[in-house]
Every structure is written in C-alpha cells, then in structure tokens.
Design a protein around this motif. Sequence first.
Motif, mmCIF file in Angstrom:
data_model
loop_
_atom_site.group_PDB
_atom_site.id
_atom_site.type_symbol
_atom_site.label_atom_id
_atom_site.label_comp_id
_atom_site.label_asym_id
_atom_site.label_seq_id
_atom_site.Cartn_x
_atom_site.Cartn_y
_atom_site.Cartn_z
ATOM 1 N N ARG B 137 10.713 41.078 72.733
ATOM 2 C CA ARG B 137 10.484 42.646 72.163
ATOM 3 C C ARG B 137 9.163 42.429 71.223
ATOM 4 O O ARG B 137 9.512 43.978 71.581
ATOM 5 N N ALA B 138 8.342 42.105 70.928
ATOM 6 C CA ALA B 138 7.105 43.197 71.043
ATOM 7 C C ALA B 138 6.558 43.833 72.196
ATOM 8 O O ALA B 138 6.887 45.044 72.418
ATOM 9 N N GLY B 139 7.240 43.324 73.372
ATOM 10 C CA GLY B 139 6.675 43.943 75.181
ATOM 11 C C GLY B 139 7.808 45.116 74.482
ATOM 12 O O GLY B 139 7.351 46.344 75.202
ATOM 13 N N LEU B 140 8.925 45.105 74.158
ATOM 14 C CA LEU B 140 9.642 45.628 74.462
ATOM 15 C C LEU B 140 9.493 47.310 73.804
ATOM 16 O O LEU B 140 9.932 48.435 73.555
ATOM 17 N N CYS B 141 9.287 46.632 72.094
ATOM 18 C CA CYS B 141 8.672 47.748 71.029
ATOM 19 C C CYS B 141 7.586 48.757 71.586
ATOM 20 O O CYS B 141 7.877 49.669 71.426
ATOM 21 N N LEU B 142 6.567 47.858 72.278
ATOM 22 C CA LEU B 142 5.919 48.794 72.665
ATOM 23 C C LEU B 142 5.855 49.430 73.766
ATOM 24 O O LEU B 142 4.933 50.930 73.695
ATOM 25 N N ALA B 143 6.849 49.135 75.034
ATOM 26 C CA ALA B 143 7.074 50.336 75.665
ATOM 27 C C ALA B 143 7.589 51.099 75.406
ATOM 28 O O ALA B 143 7.478 52.728 75.504
ATOM 29 N N LEU B 144 8.831 51.184 74.495
ATOM 30 C CA LEU B 144 9.212 52.650 73.879
ATOM 31 C C LEU B 144 8.007 53.302 72.710
ATOM 32 O O LEU B 144 8.604 54.769 73.007
ATOM 33 N N VAL B 145 7.191 52.638 72.155
ATOM 34 C CA VAL B 145 6.693 53.715 71.315
ATOM 35 C C VAL B 145 5.401 54.525 72.204
ATOM 36 O O VAL B 145 4.731 55.234 72.135
ATOM 37 N N LEU B 146 4.931 53.242 73.748
ATOM 38 C CA LEU B 146 3.761 54.389 74.372
ATOM 39 C C LEU B 146 4.488 55.110 75.676
ATOM 40 O O LEU B 146 3.856 56.281 75.657
ATOM 41 N N ALA B 147 5.412 55.376 75.834
ATOM 42 C CA ALA B 147 6.349 56.029 76.502
ATOM 43 C C ALA B 147 6.269 57.351 76.368
ATOM 44 O O ALA B 147 6.289 58.063 77.390
ATOM 45 N N PRO B 148 6.508 58.054 75.271
ATOM 46 C CA PRO B 148 6.386 59.280 75.025
ATOM 47 C C PRO B 148 4.426 59.861 75.181
ATOM 48 O O PRO B 148 4.804 60.920 74.457
ATOM 49 N N GLU B 149 3.527 58.270 75.409
ATOM 50 C CA GLU B 149 2.229 59.278 74.974
ATOM 51 C C GLU B 149 1.787 59.938 73.873
ATOM 52 O O GLU B 149 1.216 61.207 74.198
ATOM 53 N N PRO B 150 2.034 59.684 72.795
ATOM 54 C CA PRO B 150 1.511 59.628 71.661
ATOM 55 C C PRO B 150 -0.157 60.105 71.429
ATOM 56 O O PRO B 150 -0.665 58.950 72.262
ATOM 57 N N GLU B 151 0.106 60.823 70.856
ATOM 58 C CA GLU B 151 -1.814 61.476 70.585
ATOM 59 C C GLU B 151 -2.689 60.357 69.569
ATOM 60 O O GLU B 151 -3.456 60.574 69.773
ATOM 61 N N LEU B 152 -1.732 59.658 68.829
ATOM 62 C CA LEU B 152 -1.731 59.543 67.530
ATOM 63 C C LEU B 152 -0.735 57.932 67.536
ATOM 64 O O LEU B 152 0.394 58.147 67.634
ATOM 65 N N LEU B 153 -1.198 56.278 68.361
ATOM 66 C CA LEU B 153 -0.747 55.269 67.905
ATOM 67 C C LEU B 153 -1.060 54.429 66.709
ATOM 68 O O LEU B 153 -2.546 54.478 66.620
ATOM 69 N N VAL B 154 0.070 54.258 65.725
ATOM 70 C CA VAL B 154 -0.004 53.752 64.870
ATOM 71 C C VAL B 154 0.789 52.142 64.756
ATOM 72 O O VAL B 154 1.581 52.298 64.787
ATOM 73 N N LEU B 155 0.015 51.325 64.489
ATOM 74 C CA LEU B 155 0.700 49.835 64.446
ATOM 75 C C LEU B 155 0.344 48.848 64.092
ATOM 76 O O LEU B 155 -0.660 48.284 63.963
ATOM 77 N N ASP B 156 1.706 48.603 63.266
ATOM 78 C CA ASP B 156 2.098 47.983 62.402
ATOM 79 C C ASP B 156 1.482 46.308 62.164
ATOM 80 O O ASP B 156 2.761 45.646 63.064
ATOM 81 N N ASP B 157 0.331 45.241 62.669
ATOM 82 C CA ASP B 157 0.446 44.411 63.161
ATOM 83 C C ASP B 157 0.921 43.710 64.091
ATOM 84 O O ASP B 157 1.857 43.032 64.433
ATOM 85 N N PRO B 158 0.640 44.619 65.146
ATOM 86 C CA PRO B 158 1.711 44.772 66.749
ATOM 87 C C PRO B 158 1.516 43.163 67.361
ATOM 88 O O PRO B 158 2.704 42.467 67.833
ATOM 89 N N ALA B 159 0.226 42.021 66.880
ATOM 90 C CA ALA B 159 -0.086 40.689 67.301
ATOM 91 C C ALA B 159 1.406 39.580 67.100
ATOM 92 O O ALA B 159 1.027 38.271 67.076
ATOM 93 N N LEU B 160 1.515 39.525 65.507
ATOM 94 C CA LEU B 160 2.030 39.663 65.231
ATOM 95 C C LEU B 160 3.181 38.204 65.655
ATOM 96 O O LEU B 160 3.849 38.959 66.531
ATOM 97 N N GLY B 161 3.120 37.084 66.020
ATOM 98 C CA GLY B 161 4.154 35.748 66.618
ATOM 99 C C GLY B 161 3.578 35.888 68.433
ATOM 100 O O GLY B 161 4.779 34.904 69.065
ATOM 101 N N LEU B 162 2.675 36.732 68.609
ATOM 102 C CA LEU B 162 2.586 36.492 70.230
ATOM 103 C C LEU B 162 2.220 35.415 71.144
ATOM 104 O O LEU B 162 0.835 35.084 69.987
#
Lengths: 129, 309
Positions: B137-162
């Motif tokens: 699920r974390a991978g899916l969320c990351l793919a969704l947030v990276l695909a638009p190639e944002p200039e600024l990426l804000v990740l709130d505790d992305p590693a939690l539970g990985l």
Amino acid sequence: MTLRLEIFAGSGEPIYAQLEAQVRRAVVAGALTEGEQLPSVRALAERLTVNPNTVARAYNELITEGVLVARPGRGFFVAPRRQVFSDAECQRRLDAAIRAFLDEVALLGLTQTQIQARLRTLSAEYKKL
Amino acid sequence: MSEHVIETNGLTRFFGRNCVVNELNLKIPRGSIFGFLGRNGAGKSTTIRMLLGLLAPTRGSARVLGRDSAALTPDDRARIGYLPEGHHVYGWMTVSECGEFQRAFYNQWNDEIFHAVLSHFRLDMKTKAGNLSRGQRAGLCLALVLAPEPELLVLDDPALGLDPVARRSLIQSMLYVTRKADRTILFSSHLLSDVERVADEIAVLDRGVLRACCRQDTFRRQVRQFTLRYADGEPPPLPALTGLLQSFRTEREVSLTVANLSADDERALRALPNVSVEETPLSLEDAFISYVSERGEKSFFTKDLEGVK
C-alpha cells in the motif's frame, strides 16, 4: 578491479567519513592504483543508497588531501603520488598527529619501548592491507 | 525564484489551550532532501498540514512555492505531492484504477515512473488496493504521488510500518526523484539511519518548538559526547558548560553530551587536572535522543539564532 566499499548507517562515524577512509585506505594499500578511475558520484550514491552530496563530500575531501584528482567532464581519478604539503606543513601535521596520539596514550602507563614496538607492528600491518 | 521552497514565519497552532506548534520559523532550501524529526506528538503532522493549507494556523504564516499556504491555487497544488500519514487507499479500486483516478487530477503524469515504482514494490495492476499488504500500500501511494513529478514532495512518515526491503525501495525512490536538481523533498521519519542516508538538512521539532534547523553535517558535528575518567573518589568540579544536554556519572567516569561546545569550554574541559578526556563518536540516533531528552530545552543551530550553516 572492483572497489569494495561498504557503509553502515547508524554508526558513530558519518557516512562521508566512512567512504573517505575506505577510499584512502584502498589507495594506500594499492587496491586502487595511480590514474585509476573511481565510480561517478551518482553511480556510487545509487549503489550505496546514499545522498549523492555525501559521496561528493567524501570525494572533495580526498581531493583536498591530494588522494584523488577531478578531471572536469571525465570524473575522479587516483592522483599521482606527490608531496601535497610543504616540508614545514608536513612536519606540523606529523607533530599534531603525534601530540593527539600521546594525549591518548599518556595515561595508559606503558613504557616508551612498548609503545614504539606496537607502533612498528601496526604500521607494518597497515602497509600489508 | 526564491531559494527557499518553504518558509514559515512565527507559525503557531493551538488545539484548545494546547499549543501544538509554537512560533515556527522554518526554511527549506530548494533542491534539498529535508528530514523532519521529532518524537510522536511533537507537532510534525500539524506543521505539515498547515504548510499545505489543510489547517489554518492560529498565528503566523507559511509560504510554499512562493505563495501563502492559505491561498494555494490548483496550479500550485499540482506542483506539490503530498503523502499523508498512514497510506490511505480506496480499497475497492484495483491498483490500475487507483492510477487512473489519480491521473485525472493532474495535467502532468509520468506513466514510466508510476510503473517503475509499482514494480519496485512488486505490485500487480489487477490487485484490489484493499487486499494489499501495508508495504505494498505504501508502494502504491508512493507511485501515485511520484507519477505527476511534483516539484515539492511532502511525505509524512512514509516509512511507517515498512519492512527493511520496502524501506530501501522508498529511499531509492526518494533519491531518484531528486536527480533533477530543482526537486525538493520534505519527509518526517523516526528511522534515523534512513534519515542519515538521504537527508541534506534536518529540523528537530520538540513539543511544538523548533530546536534545530540546519545541515545534517552541522548537527552531527555540534552534538558531541565526552567521557571523563578520573582516578577515584569524587569527580573534579566541572566547568559550567552552556550547551550541556546530558550527563551520566558512573564510578570513575562522567559522560557528557554537549551541543555547540565553545572552544573555550572545550579547553577548560581538557585542562581538568588528573582527568583523561576522550571524545566518543555519536550516531545520529544517539545525538538526536540526547538532544530531545528531558534535560535539553535550549535551541541551538536554528539559523536565525546562531547563524550556523
């Protein structure tokens, strides 16, 4: 040859310092020879999964020390062995290193002979690395 | 273009009478990977939500990509990727449908990145999002947030539970994103060894107060630990050290953790009679723990206070 570099995140030694020490040691020990090319900053950062700025910092420190040279547009290479420091500067650095060493061992209660013998053994091992 | 993608000015938020974020002055340079550290409840997520205009500050303001957070336009938002805490997905959609859904909100979408991240996390397009493991699920969320190639990426505790492998994939993705020089990442984490690998700069938030905001190198260099050994009996009287964070005493040793030790204080320490003084290297994690321990309350290395860079 392939350069074996390993880093440990979470140790007391910052990652750039680990890299710096390992490359320096590889050069001193002859695992990397004069003129040999090092991996690019990006490639090494990817291989080790670290921030490229960390690799760049290690390389830059090694350039300052005269261990590596940068050839713009081509990359980083092992520098020809040469005297980077003036005689006086060499002497000053040697004295500083020895004083720091003496500060550490002064309280161990060892004799001069014991210390010198150990120094000889360890420097011989260092060269064999 | 401003050199800072995020800049806050006295940013403050109360929940009832409880001050959760207190007079925050944060500056995040463009192109950096910025680690946001602090214990649970320190105010990290609240700060992030104010930065993105999802929560109004009680006082103060924040500017993101040059605009006040309260007035971000849809175009501004398209340049920001936000991964909220907890990796939420719509469970009834397949992975592929999640992608199409997200894509519909953006003008820009890099399918190559989307699929690369999915395959990194070994995700099948046909799987229902609700059936994914936490790491997937974390991978899916990351793919969704990276695909638009944002200039600024804000990740709130992305590693939690990985798991460790998924965490490594996460870091690789973060490094991949910042190959383009103008990309900035702000991420919060409790995994200090991961932070050590990727972060150029760090901020330490402690009970709502910003206690450090500087380069990771600076923090490492300035939080130091010394072990003092003395013969026996009582320890010698120690000089007063302004940046003292922690001191532990055992039979013949005193261990001191100090922030921003001045050259004068260090000389005084090393000149103590009949005491051997040895510096012990600190890991980022140990430095952080000492720094936010009960005893430490002062703020060091915020650029405004100390001018440390």
